[in-house]
Write a protein that holds these residues in place. Structure first.
Motif, PDB file in Angstrom:
ATOM      1  N   ILE A 101       0.866  -1.401   0.018  1.00 57.82           N
ATOM      2  CA  ILE A 101       0.013   0.012  -0.125  1.00 57.82           C
ATOM      3  C   ILE A 101       1.027   1.246  -0.061  1.00 57.82           C
ATOM      4  CG2 ILE A 101      -1.707   1.261   1.479  1.00 57.82           C
ATOM      5  CD1 ILE A 101      -2.974  -1.054   2.203  1.00 57.82           C
ATOM      6  N   SER A 102       1.887   1.304   0.924  1.00 50.35           N
ATOM      7  CA  SER A 102       2.867   2.335   0.878  1.00 50.35           C
ATOM      8  C   SER A 102       3.549   2.865  -0.480  1.00 50.35           C
ATOM      9  CB  SER A 102       3.785   2.112   1.874  1.00 50.35           C
ATOM     10  OG  SER A 102       4.723   1.244   1.481  1.00 50.35           O
ATOM     11  N   ILE A 103       3.969   1.417  -1.301  1.00 50.45           N
ATOM     12  CA  ILE A 103       4.539   1.753  -2.533  1.00 50.45           C
ATOM     13  C   ILE A 103       3.417   2.335  -3.601  1.00 50.45           C
ATOM     14  CG2 ILE A 103       5.484   0.495  -4.722  1.00 50.45           C
ATOM     15  CD1 ILE A 103       6.594  -1.650  -2.446  1.00 50.45           C
ATOM     16  N   PHE A 104       2.299   1.716  -3.381  1.00 53.76           N
ATOM     17  CA  PHE A 104       1.253   2.372  -4.565  1.00 53.76           C
ATOM     18  C   PHE A 104       0.963   3.865  -4.010  1.00 53.76           C
ATOM     19  CE2 PHE A 104      -3.393   3.436  -5.006  1.00 53.76           C
ATOM     20  CZ  PHE A 104      -3.358   3.038  -6.494  1.00 53.76           C
ATOM     21  N   ILE A 105       0.820   4.177  -2.688  1.00 59.07           N
ATOM     22  CA  ILE A 105       0.312   5.585  -2.280  1.00 59.07           C
ATOM     23  C   ILE A 105       1.595   6.492  -3.026  1.00 59.07           C
ATOM     24  CG2 ILE A 105       0.144   7.324  -0.647  1.00 59.07           C
ATOM     25  CD1 ILE A 105      -1.060   4.959   1.048  1.00 59.07           C
ATOM     26  N   PHE A 106       3.063   6.243  -2.876  1.00 61.16           N
ATOM     27  CA  PHE A 106       3.831   7.003  -3.134  1.00 61.16           C
ATOM     28  C   PHE A 106       4.005   7.178  -4.779  1.00 61.16           C
ATOM     29  CE2 PHE A 106       8.349   8.146  -3.375  1.00 61.16           C
ATOM     30  CZ  PHE A 106       8.605   8.859  -2.514  1.00 61.16           C
ATOM     31  N   LYS A 107       3.590   6.077  -5.333  1.00 60.43           N
ATOM     32  CA  LYS A 107       3.526   5.988  -6.805  1.00 60.43           C
ATOM     33  C   LYS A 107       2.518   7.268  -7.376  1.00 60.43           C
ATOM     34  CE  LYS A 107       3.042   3.266 -10.718  1.00 60.43           C
ATOM     35  NZ  LYS A 107       1.449   3.625 -11.556  1.00 60.43           N
ATOM     36  N   GLU A 108       1.240   6.987  -6.687  1.00 62.38           N
ATOM     37  CA  GLU A 108       0.339   7.861  -7.157  1.00 62.38           C
ATOM     38  C   GLU A 108       0.668   9.320  -6.821  1.00 62.38           C
ATOM     39  OE1 GLU A 108      -2.775   7.438  -8.549  1.00 62.38           O
ATOM     40  OE2 GLU A 108      -1.896   5.657  -9.059  1.00 62.38           O
ATOM     41  N   ALA A 109       1.237   9.485  -5.665  1.00 65.11           N
ATOM     42  CA  ALA A 109       1.467  10.987  -5.384  1.00 65.11           C
ATOM     43  C   ALA A 109       2.702  11.560  -6.189  1.00 65.11           C
ATOM     44  CB  ALA A 109       2.150  10.929  -3.933  1.00 65.11           C
ATOM     45  N   ILE A 110       3.525  10.668  -6.595  1.00 66.97           N
ATOM     46  CA  ILE A 110       4.714  11.498  -7.608  1.00 66.97           C
ATOM     47  C   ILE A 110       4.046  11.738  -8.963  1.00 66.97           C
ATOM     48  CG2 ILE A 110       6.662  10.550  -8.884  1.00 66.97           C
ATOM     49  CD1 ILE A 110       7.545   9.031  -6.600  1.00 66.97           C
ATOM     50  N   GLU A 111       3.043  10.916  -9.431  1.00 71.78           N
ATOM     51  CA  GLU A 111       2.503  11.343 -10.781  1.00 71.78           C
ATOM     52  C   GLU A 111       1.622  12.529 -10.561  1.00 71.78           C
ATOM     53  OE1 GLU A 111      -0.070   7.926 -11.556  1.00 71.78           O
ATOM     54  OE2 GLU A 111       1.831   6.819 -12.260  1.00 71.78           O
ATOM     55  N   ARG A 112       0.965  12.958  -9.086  1.00 72.68           N
ATOM     56  CA  ARG A 112       0.365  14.219  -9.175  1.00 72.68           C
ATOM     57  C   ARG A 112       0.981  15.428  -8.819  1.00 72.68           C
ATOM     58  NH1 ARG A 112      -5.375  13.849  -5.876  1.00 72.68           N
ATOM     59  NH2 ARG A 112      -6.802  12.349  -7.274  1.00 72.68           N
ATOM     60  N   LEU A 113       2.280  15.276  -8.465  1.00 74.38           N
ATOM     61  CA  LEU A 113       3.210  16.266  -7.971  1.00 74.38           C
ATOM     62  C   LEU A 113       3.543  17.297  -9.156  1.00 74.38           C
ATOM     63  CD1 LEU A 113       6.189  15.003  -5.831  1.00 74.38           C
ATOM     64  CD2 LEU A 113       4.398  16.573  -5.090  1.00 74.38           C
ATOM     65  N   SER A 114       3.613  16.734 -10.308  1.00 72.44           N
ATOM     66  CA  SER A 114       3.542  17.772 -11.636  1.00 72.44           C
ATOM     67  C   SER A 114       2.561  18.632 -11.837  1.00 72.44           C
ATOM     68  CB  SER A 114       4.256  17.096 -12.784  1.00 72.44           C
ATOM     69  OG  SER A 114       3.352  15.801 -12.869  1.00 72.44           O
ATOM     70  N   THR A 115       1.344  17.948 -11.793  1.00 68.98           N
ATOM     71  CA  THR A 115      -0.010  18.891 -12.228  1.00 68.98           C
ATOM     72  C   THR A 115      -0.838  18.464 -10.977  1.00 68.98           C
ATOM     73  OG1 THR A 115      -0.575  17.095 -13.469  1.00 68.98           O
ATOM     74  CG2 THR A 115       0.464  18.833 -14.658  1.00 68.98           C
ATOM     75  N   PRO A 116      -0.806  19.007  -9.772  1.00 71.10           N
ATOM     76  CA  PRO A 116      -1.802  18.765  -8.668  1.00 71.10           C
ATOM     77  C   PRO A 116      -3.357  19.081  -9.068  1.00 71.10           C
ATOM     78  CG  PRO A 116       0.102  20.288  -8.203  1.00 71.10           C
ATOM     79  CD  PRO A 116       0.124  20.131  -9.468  1.00 71.10           C
ATOM     80  N   PRO A 117      -4.201  18.133  -9.092  1.00 70.08           N
ATOM     81  CA  PRO A 117      -5.544  18.583  -9.220  1.00 70.08           C
ATOM     82  C   PRO A 117      -6.171  19.475  -8.128  1.00 70.08           C
ATOM     83  CG  PRO A 117      -5.178  16.312  -8.551  1.00 70.08           C
ATOM     84  CD  PRO A 117      -3.954  16.745  -8.688  1.00 70.08           C
ATOM     85  N   GLN A 118      -7.058  20.062  -8.670  1.00 66.23           N
ATOM     86  CA  GLN A 118      -8.016  20.785  -7.485  1.00 66.23           C
ATOM     87  C   GLN A 118      -8.664  20.131  -6.644  1.00 66.23           C
ATOM     88  OE1 GLN A 118     -10.254  23.788  -9.237  1.00 66.23           O
ATOM     89  NE2 GLN A 118      -8.782  25.167  -9.510  1.00 66.23           N
ATOM     90  N   VAL A 119      -8.599  20.140  -5.030  1.00 69.51           N
ATOM     91  CA  VAL A 119      -9.315  19.507  -4.118  1.00 69.51           C
ATOM     92  C   VAL A 119      -9.990  20.504  -3.273  1.00 69.51           C
ATOM     93  CG1 VAL A 119      -8.605  18.257  -2.090  1.00 69.51           C
ATOM     94  CG2 VAL A 119      -7.006  18.115  -4.045  1.00 69.51           C
ATOM     95  N   ILE A 120     -11.319  19.881  -3.173  1.00 73.21           N
ATOM     96  CA  ILE A 120     -12.116  20.685  -2.292  1.00 73.21           C
ATOM     97  C   ILE A 120     -11.863  20.707  -0.811  1.00 73.21           C
ATOM     98  CG2 ILE A 120     -14.514  20.661  -1.250  1.00 73.21           C
ATOM     99  CD1 ILE A 120     -15.374  19.262  -3.719  1.00 73.21           C
ATOM    100  N   GLY A 121     -11.207  21.727  -0.266  1.00 71.57           N
ATOM    101  CA  GLY A 121     -10.377  21.644   0.936  1.00 71.57           C
ATOM    102  C   GLY A 121     -11.407  21.544   2.320  1.00 71.57           C
TER     103      GLY A 121
END
Length: 303
Positions: A101-121
């Motif tokens: 799970i930790s590897i999967f989360i890290f992989k997804e997070a790296i992909e989002r770093l370049s273009t962070p999508p909008q989040v409802i804070g």
């Protein structure tokens, strides 16, 4: 009398662990669905990853509960220690799941770093706070009613929840940064921090599980001190073929050969040796072979 006291103590600990795991499982499984839906609606990876971690928590707690039930089954002629090792197999699986799970989360997070999508804070904030409260309650239940120090399986479930609790804190901080500064990159960063914490917990559980399955000596027992203690028993001339290993995290065993004087009182030596080992190291499942002369048909077995 001592045996009955020990049995009652073990039974009380078993019931406490079982009750703690049942309550924790219900709370975690229920909130997992809420967090997953909330993460989807708010587009928050931090919440989705925390929901994924909560799924692993629910699986871990379910496995831990199953392990306690199976582990309590009586020994059989083919399984002389019963099913006690089932809880170690469950803890091993927990550790593997945490790492994946930790590897999967890290992989997804790296992909989002370049273009962070909008989040409802705000939505992310509300769900994260509820998640934090749930995790605090579950962690308290496991720590206060369960044997997190003695039982590896309960401890592995407890570590799952602690990782989740820290994940909720990370999600709250990320939500605050998004609400006040519009820093959407805080969401994948929080996810990466969570993944590192999850990896650390998983590695520790996995390492200790393998250690037990390899029948390693408990870390808190020094073999040299055991030998010195046995040699100090009046009538003992030599100590050899010492083996100390863990059946489970809270159940250790020991076997040893004692060479004694031919005129020594063997029953008295046996009684004193067992009592000393129990008092000094807490080892109760001890098998001692008394030898009055050199009996070692295969020399390599006695080294």
């Amino acid at each position: 009398m001592e045996h009955n006291h020990s049995h009652n103590e073990h039974s009380h600990s078993h019931n406490g662990n079982k009750k703690a795991l049942i309550i924790s499982f219900i709370l975690i499984a229920s909130f997992m669905f809420i967090e997953f839906i909330g993460g989807y609606l708010t587009n928050s990876l931090a919440l989705l990853s925390d929901a994924g971690h909560m799924l692993s928590d629910a699986v871990a707690l379910g496995l831990s509960l199953s392990a306690l039930i199976f582990g309590a089954k009586a020994a059989t002629p083919s399984k002389t220690y019963g099913y006690k090792r089932f809880e170690i197999l469950a803890a091993l699986l927990n550790g593997v799941v945490l790492i994946l799970i930790s590897i999967f989360i890290f992989k997804e997070a790296i992909e989002r770093l370049s273009t962070p999508p909008q989040v409802i804070g705000k939505g992310m904030m509300i769900i994260s706070v509820i998640g934090l409260i749930i995790n605090i309650i579950v962690a308290w239940i496991l720590h206060s009613q369960g044997s997190t120090e003695e039982n590896l399986n309960v401890r592995s479930a407890f570590l799952h929840v602690i990782g989740d609790l820290l994940g909720s804190v990370g999600a709250i901080i990320a939500a605050l940064l998004i609400i006040f500064f519009g820093w959407y990159i805080a969401d994948p960063i929080a996810s990466m921090i969570v993944s590192v914490l999850v990896l650390y917990s998983g590695w520790n559980v996995l390492k200790e599980s393998i250690n037990i399955l390899m029948e390693a000596k408990p870390a808190n027992i020094d073999s040299n001190k055991v030998i010195s203690l046995l040699k100090s028993v009046d009538g003992v001339e030599d100590v050899h073929d010492l083996h100390i290993w863990m059946i489970t995290s809270d159940f250790s065993s020991m076997t040893v050969h004692l060479k004694v004087r031919r005129d020594a009182d063997r029953d008295l030596i046996l009684e004193r040796a067992k009592r000393s080992i129990d008092k000094e190291f807490g080892l109760k499942h001890v098998t001692i072979q008394i030898e009055g002369r050199e009996i070692c048909p295969h020399e390599e077995m006695c080294n």
